[in-house]
Motif scaffolding. Structure first.
Motif, PDB file in Angstrom:
ATOM      1  N   ASP A 270      -5.582   1.220  -4.257  1.00  0.00           N
ATOM      2  CA  ASP A 270      -5.538   0.667  -3.185  1.00  0.00           C
ATOM      3  C   ASP A 270      -6.691  -0.169  -2.022  1.00  0.00           C
ATOM      4  O   ASP A 270      -6.273  -0.918  -1.387  1.00  0.00           O
ATOM      5  CB  ASP A 270      -5.646   2.070  -1.611  1.00  0.00           C
ATOM      6  CG  ASP A 270      -5.177   2.067  -0.332  1.00  0.00           C
ATOM      7  OD1 ASP A 270      -3.981   1.701  -0.133  1.00  0.00           O
ATOM      8  OD2 ASP A 270      -6.612   2.219  -0.004  1.00  0.00           O
ATOM      9  N   ARG A 271      -8.222  -0.224  -2.824  1.00  0.00           N
ATOM     10  CA  ARG A 271      -9.046  -0.836  -1.812  1.00  0.00           C
ATOM     11  C   ARG A 271      -8.864  -2.477  -2.606  1.00  0.00           C
ATOM     12  O   ARG A 271      -9.388  -3.273  -2.096  1.00  0.00           O
ATOM     13  CB  ARG A 271     -10.441  -0.531  -2.661  1.00  0.00           C
ATOM     14  CG  ARG A 271     -10.750   1.016  -2.130  1.00  0.00           C
ATOM     15  CD  ARG A 271     -10.715   1.458  -0.689  1.00  0.00           C
ATOM     16  NE  ARG A 271      -9.500   1.466  -0.026  1.00  0.00           N
ATOM     17  CZ  ARG A 271      -9.310   1.421   1.529  1.00  0.00           C
ATOM     18  NH1 ARG A 271     -10.018   0.662   2.327  1.00  0.00           N
ATOM     19  NH2 ARG A 271      -8.370   1.959   1.893  1.00  0.00           N
TER      20      ARG A 271
ATOM     21  N   VAL B 155      -5.839  -4.030  -2.584  1.00  0.00           N
ATOM     22  CA  VAL B 155      -5.060  -4.026  -2.054  1.00  0.00           C
ATOM     23  C   VAL B 155      -5.490  -4.619  -0.789  1.00  0.00           C
ATOM     24  O   VAL B 155      -5.935  -5.608   0.309  1.00  0.00           O
ATOM     25  CB  VAL B 155      -3.810  -3.524  -1.685  1.00  0.00           C
ATOM     26  CG1 VAL B 155      -2.603  -3.902  -0.677  1.00  0.00           C
ATOM     27  CG2 VAL B 155      -2.951  -2.957  -3.496  1.00  0.00           C
ATOM     28  N   VAL B 156      -6.570  -3.853   0.398  1.00  0.00           N
ATOM     29  CA  VAL B 156      -7.348  -4.062   1.333  1.00  0.00           C
ATOM     30  C   VAL B 156      -8.035  -4.916   1.331  1.00  0.00           C
ATOM     31  O   VAL B 156      -7.625  -5.888   2.034  1.00  0.00           O
ATOM     32  CB  VAL B 156      -8.023  -2.908   1.949  1.00  0.00           C
ATOM     33  CG1 VAL B 156      -8.960  -3.200   2.407  1.00  0.00           C
ATOM     34  CG2 VAL B 156      -7.289  -1.403   1.963  1.00  0.00           C
TER      35      VAL B 156
ATOM     36  N   ARG C 236       0.617  -0.941  -0.126  1.00  0.00           N
ATOM     37  CA  ARG C 236      -0.094  -0.194   0.025  1.00  0.00           C
ATOM     38  C   ARG C 236       1.039   0.963   0.188  1.00  0.00           C
ATOM     39  O   ARG C 236       0.389   1.794  -0.656  1.00  0.00           O
ATOM     40  CB  ARG C 236      -1.346  -0.373   1.333  1.00  0.00           C
ATOM     41  CG  ARG C 236      -2.046  -1.499   1.372  1.00  0.00           C
ATOM     42  CD  ARG C 236      -2.681  -1.048   2.093  1.00  0.00           C
ATOM     43  NE  ARG C 236      -3.991   0.237   2.613  1.00  0.00           N
ATOM     44  CZ  ARG C 236      -4.458   0.600   3.634  1.00  0.00           C
ATOM     45  NH1 ARG C 236      -4.694  -0.008   4.550  1.00  0.00           N
ATOM     46  NH2 ARG C 236      -5.659   1.527   3.842  1.00  0.00           N
ATOM     47  N   ILE C 237       1.726   1.475   1.087  1.00  0.00           N
ATOM     48  CA  ILE C 237       2.803   2.431   0.810  1.00  0.00           C
ATOM     49  C   ILE C 237       3.311   2.408  -0.888  1.00  0.00           C
ATOM     50  O   ILE C 237       3.953   3.757  -1.263  1.00  0.00           O
ATOM     51  CB  ILE C 237       3.869   2.292   1.731  1.00  0.00           C
ATOM     52  CG1 ILE C 237       2.802   2.110   3.561  1.00  0.00           C
ATOM     53  CG2 ILE C 237       5.330   3.054   1.668  1.00  0.00           C
ATOM     54  CD1 ILE C 237       4.030   2.021   3.930  1.00  0.00           C
TER      55      ILE C 237
ATOM     56  N   GLU D  63      -5.823  -8.356   1.643  1.00  0.00           N
ATOM     57  CA  GLU D  63      -5.492  -8.372   2.696  1.00  0.00           C
ATOM     58  C   GLU D  63      -6.345  -9.020   3.696  1.00  0.00           C
ATOM     59  O   GLU D  63      -6.320 -10.048   4.138  1.00  0.00           O
ATOM     60  CB  GLU D  63      -4.605  -7.223   3.134  1.00  0.00           C
ATOM     61  CG  GLU D  63      -4.562  -7.065   4.160  1.00  0.00           C
ATOM     62  CD  GLU D  63      -4.159  -5.603   5.147  1.00  0.00           C
ATOM     63  OE1 GLU D  63      -4.233  -5.576   6.971  1.00  0.00           O
ATOM     64  OE2 GLU D  63      -4.927  -4.680   5.184  1.00  0.00           O
TER      65      GLU D  63
ATOM     66  N   LEU E  59       2.416   1.682  -3.593  1.00  0.00           N
ATOM     67  CA  LEU E  59       1.580   2.203  -4.275  1.00  0.00           C
ATOM     68  C   LEU E  59       1.623   3.983  -4.437  1.00  0.00           C
ATOM     69  O   LEU E  59       1.494   4.674  -5.371  1.00  0.00           O
ATOM     70  CB  LEU E  59      -0.123   1.860  -3.952  1.00  0.00           C
ATOM     71  CG  LEU E  59      -0.608   0.588  -4.562  1.00  0.00           C
ATOM     72  CD1 LEU E  59      -1.728  -0.055  -4.303  1.00  0.00           C
ATOM     73  CD2 LEU E  59      -0.712   0.492  -6.529  1.00  0.00           C
ATOM     74  N   GLY E  60       1.058   4.256  -2.766  1.00  0.00           N
ATOM     75  CA  GLY E  60       1.659   5.362  -3.028  1.00  0.00           C
ATOM     76  C   GLY E  60       2.806   6.405  -3.896  1.00  0.00           C
ATOM     77  O   GLY E  60       2.740   7.268  -4.355  1.00  0.00           O
TER      78      GLY E  60
ATOM     79  N   TRP F  30       2.896   6.151  -7.569  1.00  0.00           N
ATOM     80  CA  TRP F  30       1.736   6.862  -8.229  1.00  0.00           C
ATOM     81  C   TRP F  30       2.411   8.099  -7.808  1.00  0.00           C
ATOM     82  O   TRP F  30       2.304   9.399  -8.968  1.00  0.00           O
ATOM     83  CB  TRP F  30       0.690   7.497  -7.322  1.00  0.00           C
ATOM     84  CG  TRP F  30      -0.652   6.394  -7.808  1.00  0.00           C
ATOM     85  CD1 TRP F  30      -1.161   4.857  -7.631  1.00  0.00           C
ATOM     86  CD2 TRP F  30      -1.013   6.390  -9.758  1.00  0.00           C
ATOM     87  NE1 TRP F  30      -2.074   4.329  -7.933  1.00  0.00           N
ATOM     88  CE2 TRP F  30      -1.936   5.670  -9.726  1.00  0.00           C
ATOM     89  CE3 TRP F  30      -0.541   7.521 -10.833  1.00  0.00           C
ATOM     90  CZ2 TRP F  30      -2.542   5.171 -10.492  1.00  0.00           C
ATOM     91  CZ3 TRP F  30      -1.542   7.296 -11.949  1.00  0.00           C
ATOM     92  CH2 TRP F  30      -2.541   6.089 -12.025  1.00  0.00           C
TER      93      TRP F  30
ATOM     94  N   GLY G 166      -5.705   5.888  -8.061  1.00  0.00           N
ATOM     95  CA  GLY G 166      -5.062   4.812  -6.464  1.00  0.00           C
ATOM     96  C   GLY G 166      -5.992   5.295  -5.226  1.00  0.00           C
ATOM     97  O   GLY G 166      -5.425   3.659  -4.823  1.00  0.00           O
ATOM     98  N   LEU G 167      -6.960   4.936  -5.612  1.00  0.00           N
ATOM     99  CA  LEU G 167      -7.638   4.482  -4.083  1.00  0.00           C
ATOM    100  C   LEU G 167      -8.947   3.399  -4.284  1.00  0.00           C
ATOM    101  O   LEU G 167      -8.577   2.275  -3.927  1.00  0.00           O
ATOM    102  CB  LEU G 167      -9.011   5.903  -4.547  1.00  0.00           C
ATOM    103  CG  LEU G 167     -10.231   5.492  -3.422  1.00  0.00           C
ATOM    104  CD1 LEU G 167      -9.830   5.740  -1.578  1.00  0.00           C
ATOM    105  CD2 LEU G 167     -11.398   6.875  -3.438  1.00  0.00           C
TER     106      LEU G 167
END
Length: 264
Positions: free
Chosen positions: A247-248, A250-251, A194-195, A254, A197-198, A201, A243-244
């Motif tokens: 991230d979702r 990956v969540v 997740r980090i 997880e 990915l940020g 971008w 990006g959102l």
């Protein structure tokens, strides 16, 4: 029936995004857009109004420019992030499991961590040309450094009690690594993703600002020259939405892989 079967154990909750949470998230976004609209309506800000940004987004989408820029940026992020993450996991496991590997690799990881990937962009362009290779390389580096540190931290944070218990039960190193270390490290690895990915971008936008002929960062640079604020906002919103969504994803992965973990 055993004593354990008689005990009512509260199972860990695995759903982080219930319909209620989603509703609060939508309400939060709506409130932010409302404040933005009120600020522009009252003349408190020189930013374009949400309506102007929406009109510009529709124009860019209809002529295909927005989709082309989104595809170019997303393609670079996905390739660089995938390469960096795939390499980071085995390197992180190697550092965490073997002290010699840690002593050899860790100084290099820490050395490159303090160098911003943006500072490497000019060197990458000079040595790799102006095509896709330098852009993907700096994204790869940003994602790799984030994921490798998290993976390594996950391995060294495994409770020694679990490892000792597995040894007492007769497990060899391979079994301990596969059945104890990898599952216990998975939450750390996914946080690193997740980090990463940020970072990916942020890096791709900077790379496109310097040397690119397409992409959301390139479009923002072109819009800046003509003071085209609605186009800049459209690119910013597109980056945030992509990006959102990633991230979702990956969540959700997880939650699937760490359903055994207790959550608040």
């Amino acid at each position: 029936m055993s004593v354990i079967d008689d005990i009512d154990i509260e199972r860990p909750k695995t759903r982080r995004w219930s319909p209620g949470n989603l509703g609060w998230g939508v309400l939060s976004f709506a409130g932010g857009i409302g404040l933005w609209w009120l600020a522009t309506l009252a003349g408190l800000s020189e930013l374009p109004s949400p309506a102007a940004v929406l009109r510009r987004a529709v124009e860019l989408a209809l002529d295909g420019q927005l989709w082309g820029d989104m595809y170019a940026s997303l393609r670079r992020v996905l390739i660089g992030f995938a390469l960096g993450s795939v390499l980071a996991v085995p390197v992180g496991f190697l550092m965490g499991w073997y002290r010699i590997a840690r002593a050899v690799i860790d100084p290099w990881i820490q050395f490159f961590r303090v160098i911003p990937p943006l500072a490497i962009i000019p060197l990458a362009i000079v040595t790799m040309g102006i095509d896709e290779t330098p852009k993907i390389f700096v994204i790869f580096l940003a994602a790799f450094l984030s994921a490798v540190v998290s993976t390594y931290q996950g391995v060294v944070s495994v409770d020694r009690t679990y490892i000792n218990a597995a040894r007492v039960l007769g497990a060899n190193d391979g079994t301990i690594f596969a059945r104890v270390v990898i599952p216990a490290s998975t939450p750390f690895i996914l946080v690193g993703f997740r980090i990463g990915l940020g970072s990916a971008w942020a890096t791709v936008v900077a790379a496109e600002l310097i040397a690119a002929q397409s992409g959301l960062g390139f479009r923002m640079q072109q819009a800046q020259l003509y003071y085209d604020l609605p186009t800049i906002f459209v690119s910013l919103v597109a980056i945030g939405v992509l990006g959102l969504i990633m991230d979702r994803i990956v969540v959700r992965i997880e939650e699937r892989l760490t359903h055994w973990q207790e959550r608040v």
